[in-house]
Design a protein around this motif. Structure first.
Motif, PDB file in Angstrom:
ATOM      1  N   SER A 120       0.842  -1.207   0.000  1.00 18.04           N
ATOM      2  CA  SER A 120       0.000   0.000   0.000  1.00 18.04           C
ATOM      3  C   SER A 120       0.871   1.249   0.000  1.00 18.04           C
ATOM      4  N   GLN A 121       1.856   1.272  -0.885  1.00 17.48           N
ATOM      5  CA  GLN A 121       2.778   2.402  -0.903  1.00 17.48           C
ATOM      6  C   GLN A 121       2.140   3.655  -1.489  1.00 17.48           C
ATOM      7  N   THR A 122       1.159   3.490  -2.375  1.00 29.12           N
ATOM      8  CA  THR A 122       0.520   4.658  -2.971  1.00 29.12           C
ATOM      9  C   THR A 122      -0.597   5.165  -2.065  1.00 29.12           C
ATOM     10  N   PHE A 123      -0.946   6.437  -2.258  1.00 27.58           N
ATOM     11  CA  PHE A 123      -2.034   7.030  -1.485  1.00 27.58           C
ATOM     12  C   PHE A 123      -3.385   6.603  -2.059  1.00 27.58           C
ATOM     13  N   THR A 124      -4.420   6.698  -1.235  1.00 20.43           N
ATOM     14  CA  THR A 124      -5.772   6.357  -1.676  1.00 20.43           C
ATOM     15  C   THR A 124      -6.175   7.204  -2.871  1.00 20.43           C
ATOM     16  N   ARG A 125      -6.700   6.529  -3.925  1.00 21.76           N
ATOM     17  CA  ARG A 125      -7.089   7.265  -5.128  1.00 21.76           C
ATOM     18  C   ARG A 125      -8.577   7.071  -5.468  1.00 21.76           C
ATOM     19  N   SER A 126      -9.323   6.424  -4.612  1.00 22.44           N
ATOM     20  CA  SER A 126     -10.734   6.157  -4.888  1.00 22.44           C
ATOM     21  C   SER A 126     -11.543   7.447  -4.855  1.00 22.44           C
ATOM     22  N   ILE A 127     -12.561   7.532  -5.727  1.00 25.69           N
ATOM     23  CA  ILE A 127     -13.474   8.676  -5.717  1.00 25.69           C
ATOM     24  C   ILE A 127     -14.847   8.280  -5.175  1.00 25.69           C
ATOM     25  N   GLU A 128     -14.968   7.060  -4.714  1.00 25.81           N
ATOM     26  CA  GLU A 128     -16.255   6.578  -4.221  1.00 25.81           C
ATOM     27  C   GLU A 128     -16.726   7.416  -3.030  1.00 25.81           C
ATOM     28  N   GLY A 129     -17.957   7.911  -3.119  1.00 24.20           N
ATOM     29  CA  GLY A 129     -18.559   8.677  -2.040  1.00 24.20           C
ATOM     30  C   GLY A 129     -18.126  10.120  -1.944  1.00 24.20           C
ATOM     31  N   LEU A 130     -17.252  10.583  -2.850  1.00 23.84           N
ATOM     32  CA  LEU A 130     -16.760  11.960  -2.787  1.00 23.84           C
ATOM     33  C   LEU A 130     -17.715  12.928  -3.468  1.00 23.84           C
ATOM     34  N   SER A 131     -17.807  14.136  -2.927  1.00 20.90           N
ATOM     35  CA  SER A 131     -18.609  15.199  -3.532  1.00 20.90           C
ATOM     36  C   SER A 131     -17.809  15.878  -4.634  1.00 20.90           C
ATOM     37  N   LEU A 132     -18.525  16.500  -5.559  1.00 19.68           N
ATOM     38  CA  LEU A 132     -17.872  17.251  -6.621  1.00 19.68           C
ATOM     39  C   LEU A 132     -17.204  18.502  -6.055  1.00 19.68           C
ATOM     40  N   VAL A 133     -16.115  18.898  -6.669  1.00 24.14           N
ATOM     41  CA  VAL A 133     -15.418  20.114  -6.280  1.00 24.14           C
ATOM     42  C   VAL A 133     -16.357  21.314  -6.433  1.00 24.14           C
ATOM     43  N   LYS A 134     -16.185  22.312  -5.577  1.00 28.44           N
ATOM     44  CA  LYS A 134     -17.036  23.504  -5.611  1.00 28.44           C
ATOM     45  C   LYS A 134     -16.304  24.679  -6.242  1.00 28.44           C
ATOM     46  N   GLU A 135     -17.075  25.650  -6.710  1.00 31.63           N
ATOM     47  CA  GLU A 135     -16.497  26.892  -7.219  1.00 31.63           C
ATOM     48  C   GLU A 135     -15.897  27.698  -6.077  1.00 31.63           C
ATOM     49  N   SER A 136     -14.860  28.437  -6.378  1.00 34.77           N
ATOM     50  CA  SER A 136     -14.184  29.238  -5.354  1.00 34.77           C
ATOM     51  C   SER A 136     -15.065  30.391  -4.884  1.00 34.77           C
ATOM     52  N   THR A 137     -14.940  30.706  -3.613  1.00 29.98           N
ATOM     53  CA  THR A 137     -15.694  31.804  -3.011  1.00 29.98           C
ATOM     54  C   THR A 137     -14.717  32.838  -2.453  1.00 29.98           C
ATOM     55  N   ILE A 138     -15.276  33.927  -1.957  1.00 31.43           N
ATOM     56  CA  ILE A 138     -14.467  34.988  -1.348  1.00 31.43           C
ATOM     57  C   ILE A 138     -14.795  35.050   0.135  1.00 31.43           C
ATOM     58  N   TYR A 139     -13.750  35.036   0.955  1.00 33.93           N
ATOM     59  CA  TYR A 139     -13.932  35.192   2.397  1.00 33.93           C
ATOM     60  C   TYR A 139     -13.490  36.600   2.774  1.00 33.93           C
ATOM     61  N   GLU A 140     -14.462  37.426   3.180  1.00 37.31           N
ATOM     62  CA  GLU A 140     -14.177  38.804   3.555  1.00 37.31           C
ATOM     63  C   GLU A 140     -14.215  38.913   5.070  1.00 37.31           C
ATOM     64  N   THR A 141     -13.112  39.337   5.634  1.00 37.80           N
ATOM     65  CA  THR A 141     -12.968  39.327   7.094  1.00 37.80           C
ATOM     66  C   THR A 141     -13.824  40.372   7.783  1.00 37.80           C
ATOM     67  N   SER A 142     -14.338  41.343   7.034  1.00 40.79           N
ATOM     68  CA  SER A 142     -15.199  42.354   7.654  1.00 40.79           C
ATOM     69  C   SER A 142     -16.481  41.725   8.195  1.00 40.79           C
ATOM     70  N   LYS A 143     -16.817  40.538   7.664  1.00 38.26           N
ATOM     71  CA  LYS A 143     -18.042  39.865   8.080  1.00 38.26           C
ATOM     72  C   LYS A 143     -17.806  38.863   9.213  1.00 38.26           C
ATOM     73  N   ASP A 144     -16.595  38.336   9.279  1.00 37.45           N
ATOM     74  CA  ASP A 144     -16.325  37.292  10.260  1.00 37.45           C
ATOM     75  C   ASP A 144     -14.832  37.258  10.543  1.00 37.45           C
ATOM     76  N   LYS A 145     -14.446  37.450  11.795  1.00 39.65           N
ATOM     77  CA  LYS A 145     -13.026  37.469  12.159  1.00 39.65           C
ATOM     78  C   LYS A 145     -12.449  36.075  12.376  1.00 39.65           C
ATOM     79  N   VAL A 146     -13.311  35.057  12.422  1.00 39.10           N
ATOM     80  CA  VAL A 146     -12.840  33.679  12.555  1.00 39.10           C
ATOM     81  C   VAL A 146     -13.317  32.896  11.330  1.00 39.10           C
ATOM     82  N   GLY A 147     -12.379  32.561  10.458  1.00 33.22           N
ATOM     83  CA  GLY A 147     -12.724  31.805   9.262  1.00 33.22           C
ATOM     84  C   GLY A 147     -12.603  30.310   9.516  1.00 33.22           C
TER      85      GLY A 147
END
Length: 546
Positions: A62-89
């Motif tokens: 098992s020298q290689t890392f796990t490569r299965s996609i079973e049960g994984l969600s699709l990647v999401k579009e990038s968002t913007i985190y603006e700290t003026s709204k929340d100081k703890v991200g």
């Protein structure tokens, strides 16, 4: 007389035996070396010719890392985190599935996004980010280029313990400098960053006139990924592969996608923030039929703006350019090097006039008075002797073992290597066969044996020379943690347009003088930002005390 002849005969027989033993030993050494190299090669390409007898060693473990996609969600579009709204991200590091080159493969994403959320903060602001590791391997987050508190720099075994699967770590981030920064792992960066763990941080200057006015801003990650048989080329748990040249991708990506498209209006001036997240590839970025107005780099603005047709961005470097689109049509975004031309995306310009016309200002070359005033005091260091001399080099013990001494120099006249021109040799290389080194030329110490100590307020001049006579000379992007520096000169020629940096590209055969402003206490890392070279140990630590 007979006794003498008998002695001579005995000596002669002994001599023959000794010579025979030496021949057998030499034969064994060569074949052992070849066998070891073949085993390393087969670990990278188990299906290659001649690898049949080693196949079980690499397919039944098992020298290689796990490569299965079973049960994984699709990647999401990038968002913007603006700290003026929340100081703890909140940043969750998740496995996701994403389609690349027609196949869904297992990738990683901050908050399941590639790139991770764009963090927007104000200069001199402090925020907190809670990072949760949902991977099946340990990780950290390094806040690249930020002069933050040492314990939050994200280097395992130096500034923090690695974040184990299912665990969290709260980072405190302070932002003293304007500029474009980024965050990424500092644990098995060669694998985790390759799979999409990167995101930008834009630190908004506290001076309103620090940058020019533009119609819009675009944040671009330049990247590539290496695919074989519908998935990434294998990466191994117990060794680092493709160490000789680093992992060159065969699919080009912008912001994790195979094509980048943006639509603007005629007359728009667009500011592009460019970040190179590739493991090893240089990008020579251009937009056809336009001029790039270069205004900034890693840690803010240049003293003076300048125009170019294209700009080279090395791994981990950032460049800030502005472009005027004064005619409608489609403009191709390209990466052009001496060997190949790659289409990265396009800008579509509508036949609709811009809302606010900044075109007349675009043609004016401006000086940034804030940067010029700040760096003026450091220009006298150009003529000072360096405090430290470093040499970049490589040792190939695996090749020496086989009695091979040769130089593999494929750099162009600028000292840059653009493509993997030795694929089979690179694929067969690992950290067991190759030692990339940063060496202090005065002490002879290399990598983690180097231990410098400086004090806050010290201005340390470091000369970095990339040895063109090494077995494999190639460029190295050298990154310093926790501090910022100025590039004073290249091969003794002074730099007359300074900008604060945290990474400098050192081409083959070049000597570059940098001046580091020691302001931040703690133990900090310096390393090559080719991910496989870093993982191979091309790094050292320095300490800054009060």
């Amino acid at each position: 007389m007979k006794e003498n002849k008998s002695n001579l005969k005995t000596y002669f027989i002994i001599l023959i035996i000794v010579v025979a033993l030496l021949i057998i030993l030499a034969f064994y050494k060569i074949n052992f070396g070849n066998s070891q190299l073949l085993k390393e090669h087969c670990a990278m390409l188990p299906g290659a010719d001649g690898c049949e007898k080693y196949l079980g060693q690499y397919t039944e473990t098992s020298q290689t890392f796990t490569r299965s996609i079973e049960g994984l969600s699709l990647v999401k579009e990038s968002t913007i985190y603006e700290t003026s709204k929340d100081k703890v991200g909140q940043l969750e590091i998740n496995p996701v599935k994403k389609e690349i080159d027609g196949k869904e493969i297992r990738m990683y994403g901050y908050n399941s996004q590639i790139p991770g959320p764009l963090i927007k903060v104000n200069q001199e602001e402090t925020i907190f980010v809670n990072v949760t590791n949902n991977l099946d391997m340990e990780t950290t987050v390094h806040w690249h280029g930020i002069r933050l508190k040492n314990e939050f720099d994200g280097v395992p075994m130096t500034t923090q313990e690695a974040i184990q699967p299912g665990k969290s770590f709260l980072y405190e981030l302070n932002f003293p400098d304007a500029g474009i920064y980024w965050y990424h792992p500092h644990a098995r960066e060669d694998y985790q960053q390759e799979l999409g763990l990167y995101g930008n941080i834009i630190v908004i200057p506290n001076k309103d006139d620090y940058y020019n006015k533009v119609n819009r801003e675009e944040f671009i990650f330049l990247d590539d990924i290496q695919l074989t048989g519908g998935d990434i080329t294998p990466v191994y748990k117990d060794k680092i592969n493709q160490v000789l040249m680093g992992r060159f991708g065969n699919v080009m990506l912008i912001n994790g996608k195979e094509s980048y498209d943006v639509t603007v209006k005629k007359g728009d001036v667009v500011r592009f923030y460019l970040t190179n997240a590739a493991n090893t590839r240089l990008f020579n970025f251009s937009i056809e039929n336009t001029k790039l107005k270069v205004i900034g780099s890693d840690g803010g603005s240049y003293e003076s703006e300048f125009f170019v047709n294209s700009i080279i961005v090395s791994p981990s470097e950032r460049s800030v350019v502005e472009v005027l689109f004064d005619k409608p049509g489609e403009y191709k975004i390209k990466h052009v090097n001496p060997d190949n031309t790659y289409a990265l995306g396009k800008v579509k310009v509508l036949n609709e006039n811009t809302d606010i016309d900044y075109s007349s200002q675009f043609s004016i070359i401006k000086e940034n008075k804030y940067v010029r005033e700040e760096v003026e005091q450091y220009k006298s260091y150009v003529n000072r002797s360096p405090d430290v001399n470093l040499k970049l080099d490589v040792d190939l013990p695996g090749m020496r073992m086989m009695g091979q001494n040769m130089q593999m120099n494929h750099a162009d006249e600028s000292g840059l290597e653009w493509e993997d021109v030795m694929q089979m040799m690179n694929f067969g290389s690992s950290n067991n066969l190759i030692d990339w080194k940063i060496t202090d030329t005065k002490t002879g110490l290399s990598n983690m044996k180097i231990q410098y100590k400086w004090k806050v307020g010290d201005k340390v001049k470091i000369r970095i020379t990339n040895d063109e006579n090494s077995p494999h000379p190639m460029q190295h992007p050298i990154h310093l943690h926790g501090q910022r520096f100025l590039v004073l000169s290249t091969d003794g020629i002074p730099n007359d347009n300074l900008v604060w940096k945290d990474t400098v590209l050192v081409p083959t055969g070049k000597s570059i003088d940098i001046l580091v402003d020691m302001t931040n206490t703690g133990k900090w890392m310096t390393h090559c930002h080719i991910a496989e070279h870093l993982s191979d140990g091309m790094m050292f630590e320095f300490e800054v005390e009060e």
